[in-house]
Design a protein around this motif. Sequence first.
Motif, PDB file in Angstrom:
ATOM      1  N   UNK A 163      67.819  50.997  64.177  1.00  0.00           N
ATOM      2  CA  UNK A 163      67.770  51.880  65.221  1.00  0.00           C
ATOM      3  C   UNK A 163      67.298  53.329  64.806  1.00  0.00           C
ATOM      4  N   UNK A 164      66.170  53.593  65.295  1.00  0.00           N
ATOM      5  CA  UNK A 164      65.433  54.882  64.523  1.00  0.00           C
ATOM      6  C   UNK A 164      65.206  56.078  65.784  1.00  0.00           C
ATOM      7  N   UNK A 165      65.609  55.563  66.890  1.00  0.00           N
ATOM      8  CA  UNK A 165      65.377  56.647  67.916  1.00  0.00           C
ATOM      9  C   UNK A 165      66.683  56.886  68.699  1.00  0.00           C
ATOM     10  N   UNK A 166      66.691  58.038  69.554  1.00  0.00           N
ATOM     11  CA  UNK A 166      68.041  58.805  69.972  1.00  0.00           C
ATOM     12  C   UNK A 166      68.550  57.777  71.031  1.00  0.00           C
ATOM     13  N   UNK A 167      69.758  58.000  71.453  1.00  0.00           N
ATOM     14  CA  UNK A 167      70.526  57.505  72.559  1.00  0.00           C
ATOM     15  C   UNK A 167      70.822  58.792  73.434  1.00  0.00           C
ATOM     16  N   UNK A 168      70.448  58.499  74.474  1.00  0.00           N
ATOM     17  CA  UNK A 168      70.661  59.650  75.947  1.00  0.00           C
ATOM     18  C   UNK A 168      71.662  59.049  76.833  1.00  0.00           C
TER      19      UNK A 168
END
Length: 263
Positions: free
Chosen positions: A203-208
């Motif tokens: 997982x490389x990208x954010x969680x919103x």
Amino acid sequence: MDKSTIIKNIVKQKQRPHLKFRLKKETELFTDQLFYTLFDAETDVETHLSLLEKQFTELVELACWDQLNYCTKIWNKYVEKLPEILEKLNLDAVAIYENDPASNSIEEVYLAYPGFFAIAIYRLSHEFYKIGLPLIPRLMTEYAHKLTGVDINPGAQIGRSFFIDHATGIVIGETAVIKDNVKIYQGVTLGALSVSKNLKNIKRHPTVEDNVTIYANAIILGGETVIGANSIIGGSAWLTSSVPENSIVYHDPEIKIKNAIHE
């Protein structure tokens, strides 16, 4: 160098890799037909689902997927998902209509809003991505990217009632997670801190989280970065660490105004 030698060298290099650019064009036609089948009042659903199945089989063959023999089974499973996808897209359209004071009708959202088109193609491609269909999901979202300026990787996970306003310049990475009732404005990036190839399955990208608003040109990076529920991220903010729920984050530039007459 004579002409025959030039041709021979071009042909030799052309095979690295062996590409069928027809796949790109046919995927774009398939994407348009899929969109029309779900939304156009003059497009008969039953008739065009049959046409889409034929197009899908041809795409799978062009993509050289080793599960070609299971194409009908895969297509049938995909078609079963279409009512659910359409339900989500109708919620997206309502979210856009209710949150944008410039929208005059729900019909305008479906017909004229690039953000809605980008979301629609993402949702339609995401199901193909989940079953491991090569090339086609990415070609679908890149088609939407070309038309709208919105770059949503088909691997992203996006919840219900997603609102995109103005659309242009938005980037949402492959492992981004966006929960329900999120609003995003133009120029927002949900990206990675590093683009090293060995991070492919990480997982490389954010969680919103739910009910977050992210204003124009904000940049949020990193797989461990979580934007807490009910938060507001101001325009041009740069974030590489998590934000607790109910936060307001803003960029505070130094702005100076001078009277030119007295200079």
